[in-house]
Write a protein that holds these residues in place. Structure first.
Motif, PDB file in Angstrom:
ATOM      1  N   LEU A   1       9.202  -9.850   2.625  1.00  0.00           N
ATOM      2  CA  LEU A   1       9.920  -9.237   1.506  1.00  0.00           C
ATOM      3  C   LEU A   1      11.368  -9.716   1.430  1.00  0.00           C
ATOM      4  O   LEU A   1      11.889  -9.957   0.333  1.00  0.00           O
ATOM      5  CB  LEU A   1       9.876  -7.712   1.611  1.00  0.00           C
ATOM      6  N   GLN A   2      12.013  -9.870   2.577  1.00  0.00           N
ATOM      7  CA  GLN A   2      13.393 -10.348   2.571  1.00  0.00           C
ATOM      8  C   GLN A   2      13.464 -11.772   2.052  1.00  0.00           C
ATOM      9  O   GLN A   2      14.362 -12.124   1.264  1.00  0.00           O
ATOM     10  CB  GLN A   2      13.988 -10.279   3.977  1.00  0.00           C
ATOM     11  N   ASP A   3      12.524 -12.612   2.465  1.00  0.00           N
ATOM     12  CA  ASP A   3      12.446 -13.996   1.989  1.00  0.00           C
ATOM     13  C   ASP A   3      12.239 -14.016   0.480  1.00  0.00           C
ATOM     14  O   ASP A   3      12.892 -14.767  -0.257  1.00  0.00           O
ATOM     15  CB  ASP A   3      11.310 -14.717   2.712  1.00  0.00           C
ATOM     16  N   ALA A   4      11.326 -13.165   0.001  1.00  0.00           N
ATOM     17  CA  ALA A   4      11.040 -13.095  -1.440  1.00  0.00           C
ATOM     18  C   ALA A   4      12.277 -12.657  -2.222  1.00  0.00           C
ATOM     19  O   ALA A   4      12.610 -13.224  -3.272  1.00  0.00           O
ATOM     20  CB  ALA A   4       9.889 -12.129  -1.687  1.00  0.00           C
ATOM     21  N   LYS A   5      12.966 -11.647  -1.704  1.00  0.00           N
ATOM     22  CA  LYS A   5      14.170 -11.153  -2.371  1.00  0.00           C
ATOM     23  C   LYS A   5      15.239 -12.236  -2.451  1.00  0.00           C
ATOM     24  O   LYS A   5      15.898 -12.411  -3.484  1.00  0.00           O
ATOM     25  CB  LYS A   5      14.701  -9.934  -1.624  1.00  0.00           C
ATOM     26  N   ASN A   6      15.392 -12.997  -1.368  1.00  0.00           N
ATOM     27  CA  ASN A   6      16.379 -14.075  -1.334  1.00  0.00           C
ATOM     28  C   ASN A   6      16.071 -15.164  -2.357  1.00  0.00           C
ATOM     29  O   ASN A   6      16.976 -15.884  -2.791  1.00  0.00           O
ATOM     30  CB  ASN A   6      16.436 -14.703   0.066  1.00  0.00           C
TER      31      ASN A   6
ATOM     32  N   ASN B   1       4.030  -1.820 -16.680  1.00  0.00           N
ATOM     33  CA  ASN B   1       3.399  -2.845 -17.511  1.00  0.00           C
ATOM     34  C   ASN B   1       2.916  -4.053 -16.709  1.00  0.00           C
ATOM     35  O   ASN B   1       2.501  -5.067 -17.285  1.00  0.00           O
ATOM     36  CB  ASN B   1       4.375  -3.320 -18.593  1.00  0.00           C
ATOM     37  N   LEU B   2       2.944  -3.943 -15.388  1.00  0.00           N
ATOM     38  CA  LEU B   2       2.633  -5.106 -14.552  1.00  0.00           C
ATOM     39  C   LEU B   2       1.168  -5.502 -14.603  1.00  0.00           C
ATOM     40  O   LEU B   2       0.830  -6.699 -14.697  1.00  0.00           O
ATOM     41  CB  LEU B   2       3.047  -4.834 -13.101  1.00  0.00           C
TER      42      LEU B   2
ATOM     43  N   ASP C   1       1.861 -13.432 -10.971  1.00  0.00           N
ATOM     44  CA  ASP C   1       2.804 -12.393 -11.372  1.00  0.00           C
ATOM     45  C   ASP C   1       3.007 -11.371 -10.254  1.00  0.00           C
ATOM     46  O   ASP C   1       4.038 -10.710 -10.182  1.00  0.00           O
ATOM     47  CB  ASP C   1       2.286 -11.656 -12.616  1.00  0.00           C
ATOM     48  N   LEU C   2       1.996 -11.252  -9.397  1.00  0.00           N
ATOM     49  CA  LEU C   2       2.007 -10.276  -8.311  1.00  0.00           C
ATOM     50  C   LEU C   2       1.361 -10.889  -7.076  1.00  0.00           C
ATOM     51  O   LEU C   2       0.280 -11.466  -7.165  1.00  0.00           O
ATOM     52  CB  LEU C   2       1.240  -9.003  -8.717  1.00  0.00           C
TER      53      LEU C   2
ATOM     54  N   THR D   1       8.619 -12.897  -9.831  1.00  0.00           N
ATOM     55  CA  THR D   1       7.313 -12.470  -9.323  1.00  0.00           C
ATOM     56  C   THR D   1       7.506 -11.193  -8.505  1.00  0.00           C
ATOM     57  O   THR D   1       8.491 -11.048  -7.787  1.00  0.00           O
ATOM     58  CB  THR D   1       6.701 -13.562  -8.420  1.00  0.00           C
ATOM     59  N   VAL D   2       6.550 -10.260  -8.598  1.00  0.00           N
ATOM     60  CA  VAL D   2       6.592  -9.056  -7.768  1.00  0.00           C
ATOM     61  C   VAL D   2       5.865  -9.373  -6.463  1.00  0.00           C
ATOM     62  O   VAL D   2       4.702  -9.770  -6.467  1.00  0.00           O
ATOM     63  CB  VAL D   2       5.921  -7.860  -8.469  1.00  0.00           C
ATOM     64  N   VAL D   3       6.558  -9.237  -5.358  1.00  0.00           N
ATOM     65  CA  VAL D   3       5.969  -9.456  -4.032  1.00  0.00           C
ATOM     66  C   VAL D   3       5.900  -8.112  -3.318  1.00  0.00           C
ATOM     67  O   VAL D   3       6.910  -7.430  -3.157  1.00  0.00           O
ATOM     68  CB  VAL D   3       6.783 -10.470  -3.208  1.00  0.00           C
ATOM     69  N   SER D   4       4.687  -7.752  -2.916  1.00  0.00           N
ATOM     70  CA  SER D   4       4.428  -6.442  -2.333  1.00  0.00           C
ATOM     71  C   SER D   4       3.856  -6.611  -0.934  1.00  0.00           C
ATOM     72  O   SER D   4       3.027  -7.485  -0.690  1.00  0.00           O
ATOM     73  CB  SER D   4       3.423  -5.696  -3.227  1.00  0.00           C
ATOM     74  N   ASP D   5       4.290  -5.768  -0.004  1.00  0.00           N
ATOM     75  CA  ASP D   5       3.805  -5.825   1.375  1.00  0.00           C
ATOM     76  C   ASP D   5       3.423  -4.420   1.796  1.00  0.00           C
ATOM     77  O   ASP D   5       4.243  -3.506   1.714  1.00  0.00           O
ATOM     78  CB  ASP D   5       4.906  -6.379   2.291  1.00  0.00           C
TER      79      ASP D   5
END
Length: 279
Positions: A230-235, A116-117, A187-188, A215-219
Motif C-alpha cells: 500500500l505504501q508503494d502504491a501510494k507513492n 462508483n468503483l 481499475d482495482l 488505480t485503487v490498490v486494496s490489501d
C-alpha cells in the motif's frame, strides 16, 4: 431481550470482534454480550456441545474452523455452500444456519468510500487464490464488473476459482510475473494473501512499476495498517484501501443477519484503526 453472541476459533485472545460487536449492540440500542469461545481443533466438539446447550442467538467462526463447522449445522446459505466455508451462524427456531460474510463484507468496505468503483466497465486484478480470494472473487463478480483476473503462484489453484464465476464477467489466470506487466489495465487491484503481514512487513507480493495512477490498490492485511504494498502504491499516485475496513463490514453483515438491523458503521473505520494501532 438480551442478545447472546460470540466467536469460536483458535487463537482468538486478541480478537477485536468483541469490541466491534459491543459497539454495534450499543449503536442499535440493544442489550447483549459478545463472548469468546476458544479451543484448539481437539476441543471443537466440546465447544459446540456447550453452545448447543446455551440460549445463544448467533456466533462467528474463524480459523481453523470455517470448513469443519459445516458438519454441525442444520442449514447453510447457498453462497456459503458454494464457497465451502462459513463464518457466521444464526440460531433461529431451534436450528443453526451458516453464512459467509467475508466476500460481501469486503465489497461493502470498498463501495462505502468508492460507490462508483464497481460497474460494468471495471477491470479488477485479484492477487492470491486462497480462502479469502474465493469469497472476494465471487462477491465482486456478482457486481457485474467487466473482468476479474487472478494472479497466483499455483495456476491450478487459481483456476479452481472459475467455478464461482457468474454472469458475463471474464477471468484470465496468470502468474504474479505476468500480472506485474499488465498492471496498467486495472481499475482495482486486491491483495488477498497474508504477504506483508506482521512480522514480515518488508514482504511485497508484486512490484508496481507498471501501476497506473488513480488505480485503487486494496490489501486485506490490516497488521500493519499500511502494508509495504500500500505504501508503494501510494507513492506511485494510487488510491489505497486498507484491510481493517473489511473486518468491520463483514461484522456489520453478520450483525445484520443476527438482528435484521443494517447499521451505518462508516464512522467506526477510523476508530478501529486507532484500536489496531493501540492508540
Amino acid at each position: 431481550m438480551s442478545l447472546k453472541l460470540g466467536l469460536i476459533g483458535h487463537p482468538i485472545g486478541h480478537s477485536l470482534s468483541p469490541w466491534i460487536h459491543t459497539n454495534f449492540i450499543d449503536l442499535a440500542g440493544l442489550n447483549g454480550e459478545y463472548k469468546l469461545y476458544e479451543g484448539d481443533h481437539t476441543k471443537l466438539p466440546e465447544v459446540i456441545q456447550h453452545l448447543k446447550q446455551m440460549p445463544i442467538d448467533g456466533f462467528n467462526i474463524t480459523v481453523p474452523y470455517k470448513q469443519v463447522i459445516v458438519d454441525y449445522l442444520d442449514e447453510i446459505d447457498k453462497d456459503a455452500e458454494i464457497l465451502g466455508a462459513v463464518n457466521t451462524i444464526v440460531h433461529q427456531n431451534g436450528k443453526w444456519k451458516g453464512y459467509s460474510t467475508d466476500g460481501e463484507g469486503y465489497v461493502r468496505s470498498l463501495v462505502e468510500p468508492y460507490p462508483n468503483l464497481l460497474n460494468k466497465d471495471t477491470s479488477v486484478l485479484l492477487l492470491g487464490a486462497g480462502g479469502a480470494a474465493r469469497g472476494i472473487y465471487r462477491a465482486i463478480v456478482q457486481k457485474g464488473v467487466k473482468k476479474v483476473d487472478i494472479a497466483n503462484r499455483s495456476l491450478d489453484k487459481a483456476e479452481a476459482l472459475l467455478s464461482l464465476k457468474t454472469g458475463t464477467t471474464t477471468t484470465r489466470i496468470m502468474s504474479f510475473q505476468e500480472a506485474e506487466q499488465h498492471l496498467g489495465e486495472y481499475d482495482l487491484i486486491v491483495q488477498t494473501t497474508s504477504v506483508g503481514m506482521k512480522p514480515n512487513v518488508e514482504d511485497q507480493i508484486i512490484q508496481l512499476h507498471h501501476l497506473r495512477k488513480e488505480t485503487v490498490v486494496s490489501d486485506i492485511v490490516y497488521q500493519p495498517i499500511t502494508t509495504k504494498l500500500l505504501q508503494d502504491a501510494k507513492n506511485r499516485g494510487a488510491i489505497i484501501h486498507h484491510g481493517h475496513a473489511m473486518l468491520l463490514y463483514q461484522a456489520q453483515l453478520a450483525f445484520e443477519i443476527w438482528t435484521g438491523k443494517n447499521l451505518d458503521v462508516a464512522h467506526m473505520v477510523n476508530e478501529l484503526e486507532q484500536k489496531l494501532r493501540g492508540e
